[in-house]
Design a protein around this motif. Structure first.
Motif, PDB file in Angstrom:
ATOM      1  N   TYR A 156       0.829  -1.199   0.000  1.00 24.72           N
ATOM      2  CA  TYR A 156       0.000   0.000   0.000  1.00 24.72           C
ATOM      3  C   TYR A 156       0.867   1.254   0.000  1.00 24.72           C
ATOM      4  O   TYR A 156       0.583   2.231  -0.715  1.00 24.72           O
ATOM      5  CB  TYR A 156      -0.930   0.001   1.213  1.00 24.72           C
ATOM      6  N   ARG A 157       1.946   1.224   0.771  1.00 27.39           N
ATOM      7  CA  ARG A 157       2.831   2.391   0.801  1.00 27.39           C
ATOM      8  C   ARG A 157       3.509   2.585  -0.556  1.00 27.39           C
ATOM      9  O   ARG A 157       3.673   3.728  -1.020  1.00 27.39           O
ATOM     10  CB  ARG A 157       3.880   2.238   1.900  1.00 27.39           C
ATOM     11  N   ARG A 158       3.878   1.493  -1.200  1.00 24.61           N
ATOM     12  CA  ARG A 158       4.486   1.608  -2.518  1.00 24.61           C
ATOM     13  C   ARG A 158       3.492   2.177  -3.542  1.00 24.61           C
ATOM     14  O   ARG A 158       3.855   2.978  -4.406  1.00 24.61           O
ATOM     15  CB  ARG A 158       4.977   0.241  -2.980  1.00 24.61           C
ATOM     16  N   MET A 159       2.221   1.795  -3.445  1.00 22.56           N
ATOM     17  CA  MET A 159       1.209   2.230  -4.390  1.00 22.56           C
ATOM     18  C   MET A 159       0.776   3.673  -4.163  1.00 22.56           C
ATOM     19  O   MET A 159       0.489   4.407  -5.109  1.00 22.56           O
ATOM     20  CB  MET A 159      -0.019   1.310  -4.305  1.00 22.56           C
ATOM     21  N   THR A 160       0.700   4.093  -2.907  1.00 25.98           N
ATOM     22  CA  THR A 160       0.095   5.398  -2.589  1.00 25.98           C
ATOM     23  C   THR A 160       1.053   6.408  -1.966  1.00 25.98           C
ATOM     24  O   THR A 160       0.722   7.589  -1.887  1.00 25.98           O
ATOM     25  CB  THR A 160      -1.089   5.215  -1.624  1.00 25.98           C
ATOM     26  N   GLY A 161       2.204   5.919  -1.507  1.00 31.10           N
ATOM     27  CA  GLY A 161       3.123   6.812  -0.813  1.00 31.10           C
ATOM     28  C   GLY A 161       2.769   7.027   0.646  1.00 31.10           C
ATOM     29  O   GLY A 161       3.398   7.835   1.328  1.00 31.10           O
ATOM     30  N   ARG A 162       1.765   6.308   1.163  1.00 35.69           N
ATOM     31  CA  ARG A 162       1.323   6.467   2.545  1.00 35.69           C
ATOM     32  C   ARG A 162       1.227   5.111   3.230  1.00 35.69           C
ATOM     33  O   ARG A 162       0.910   4.115   2.587  1.00 35.69           O
ATOM     34  CB  ARG A 162      -0.054   7.143   2.603  1.00 35.69           C
ATOM     35  N   ARG A 163       1.464   5.096   4.537  1.00 34.79           N
ATOM     36  CA  ARG A 163       1.215   3.887   5.309  1.00 34.79           C
ATOM     37  C   ARG A 163      -0.298   3.761   5.531  1.00 34.79           C
ATOM     38  O   ARG A 163      -0.969   4.760   5.780  1.00 34.79           O
ATOM     39  CB  ARG A 163       1.915   3.945   6.660  1.00 34.79           C
ATOM     40  N   PRO A 164      -0.846   2.563   5.473  1.00 31.20           N
ATOM     41  CA  PRO A 164      -2.292   2.424   5.690  1.00 31.20           C
ATOM     42  C   PRO A 164      -2.741   2.925   7.051  1.00 31.20           C
ATOM     43  O   PRO A 164      -3.855   3.418   7.195  1.00 31.20           O
ATOM     44  CB  PRO A 164      -2.541   0.918   5.512  1.00 31.20           C
ATOM     45  N   SER A 165      -1.878   2.823   8.052  1.00 26.51           N
ATOM     46  CA  SER A 165      -2.264   3.271   9.392  1.00 26.51           C
ATOM     47  C   SER A 165      -2.514   4.772   9.456  1.00 26.51           C
ATOM     48  O   SER A 165      -3.225   5.250  10.347  1.00 26.51           O
ATOM     49  CB  SER A 165      -1.181   2.886  10.406  1.00 26.51           C
ATOM     50  N   THR A 166      -1.983   5.540   8.506  1.00 25.75           N
ATOM     51  CA  THR A 166      -2.162   6.996   8.564  1.00 25.75           C
ATOM     52  C   THR A 166      -3.554   7.431   8.145  1.00 25.75           C
ATOM     53  O   THR A 166      -3.952   8.558   8.420  1.00 25.75           O
ATOM     54  CB  THR A 166      -1.130   7.713   7.673  1.00 25.75           C
TER      55      THR A 166
ATOM     56  N   GLN B  52      -7.191   2.409  13.383  1.00 24.49           N
ATOM     57  CA  GLN B  52      -5.784   2.259  13.752  1.00 24.49           C
ATOM     58  C   GLN B  52      -5.331   3.454  14.582  1.00 24.49           C
ATOM     59  O   GLN B  52      -4.642   3.310  15.579  1.00 24.49           O
ATOM     60  CB  GLN B  52      -4.924   2.112  12.506  1.00 24.49           C
ATOM     61  N   ARG B  53      -5.744   4.669  14.164  1.00 27.70           N
ATOM     62  CA  ARG B  53      -5.351   5.875  14.907  1.00 27.70           C
ATOM     63  C   ARG B  53      -5.962   5.858  16.294  1.00 27.70           C
ATOM     64  O   ARG B  53      -5.338   6.233  17.288  1.00 27.70           O
ATOM     65  CB  ARG B  53      -5.786   7.125  14.135  1.00 27.70           C
ATOM     66  N   ALA B  54      -7.229   5.414  16.391  1.00 29.80           N
ATOM     67  CA  ALA B  54      -7.887   5.365  17.698  1.00 29.80           C
ATOM     68  C   ALA B  54      -7.171   4.381  18.613  1.00 29.80           C
ATOM     69  O   ALA B  54      -7.013   4.634  19.807  1.00 29.80           O
ATOM     70  CB  ALA B  54      -9.355   4.954  17.516  1.00 29.80           C
TER      71      ALA B  54
END
Length: 290
Positions: free
Chosen positions: A268-278, A283-285
């Motif tokens: 996901y980070r490779r595809m979007t440049g972001r970690r999914p947790s962000t 996940q944030r909660a």
């Protein structure tokens, strides 16, 4: 539609004075709610300060946008920017929603290129059955959030933006204008199977062509390889699940058939440049309560 522009009635919502004090940023109603008053035949009119999105899931509809008439196949999305002359003739009992957005809200959403492209021009777009189900469920949530209390207005706006982003994912597919039937069928297969099937051979076999032919035709039409297209579509689906559901990163990895959540996170980070947790609210909660 032969009437001149100056003769076309202008409304806030159909039948309402355009100079009235409608402060809602988002209004949602079923197509039937207003159309039945007009015997399902909505005459030519325009909205000087409102943009509308119609979602039609079942039944027949004759649509006129400006001087152009069309009888689209359901399910479909119709975008009517402010000032656009439009008229409808619906089959009695047609199923769908009308989402109305104030120009103020449209302007704020226009900072996002995806939504600006969706709402900027009048158009009609067919949608897949899977996408129709998602949009129907989201439309029902917007409808349930009706009311003038500030918390409901904020919720309605958030739900409407989520609906628009889902719609933009579908309407923004560049291959809708390519005219290559093989590629259109490939896109339909991706919509139906991308959560479970990642092999190029599967799609080539399903389309009765060689992998080489599929790669060439998709490349010519979309400018990417079939697998690049599939992974881009999968990344959009992952983003939707992370942002708009209560699924954790591990849940999304499982839903999209990634055997390893860690691999899903790297992919996901490779595809979007972001970690999914962000972008995962759950996940944030979880981090905030630890």
């Amino acid at each position: 539609m032969s009437r001149s522009g100056v003769d076309i009635p202008r409304y806030a919502l159909l039948g309402e004075d355009p100079t009235g004090s409608r402060e809602e940023l988002v209004h949602c109603e079923t197509i039937a709610a207003r159309s039945v008053r007009y015997d399902w035949n909505i005459p030519a009119h325009r909205h000087p300060a409102l943009c509308q999105l119609l979602l039609v899931f079942e039944g027949q509809a004759a649509i006129t946008l400006g001087s152009h008439g069309e009888n689209p196949c359901v399910p479909f999305i119709l975008i009517v920017p402010s000032g656009t002359v439009h008229a409808f003739r619906f089959e009695p009992g047609v199923s769908g929603f009308v989402l109305t957005l104030s120009n103020r809200l449209v302007q704020s959403l226009g900072q996002d290129a995806l939504l600006r492209n969706l709402l900027g021009e009048p158009h009609i777009a067919s949608i897949s059955a899977m996408m129709a189900d998602r949009l129907r469920a989201m439309g029902e949530q917007v409808l349930l959030a009706s009311g003038h209390e500030p918390p409901r207005e904020l919720l309605r706006r958030s739900l409407a933006e989520a609906l628009l982003r889902i719609a933009a994912e579908e309407c923004g597919q560049p291959a809708r204008q390519h005219g290559d039937r093989l590629v259109t069928r490939f896109q339909a297969l991706v919509e139906a199977h991308c959560r479970r099937e990642r092999r190029l051979a599967f799609y080539a076999q399903g389309l009765c062509c060689t992998e080489r032919t599929l790669t060439r035709r998709v490349g010519e039409a979309l400018g990417v390889s079939p697998m690049d297209y599939l992974h881009q579509r999968l990344a959009v689906e992952a983003t939707r699940l992370l942002r708009f559901t209560n699924a954790s990163c591990a849940d999304v990895a499982d839903e999209l058939s990634f055997e390893d959540p860690s691999y899903f996170s790297r992919w996901y980070r490779r595809m979007t440049g972001r970690r999914p947790s962000t972008i995962s609210g759950r996940q944030r909660a979880g981090r905030g309560s630890s």
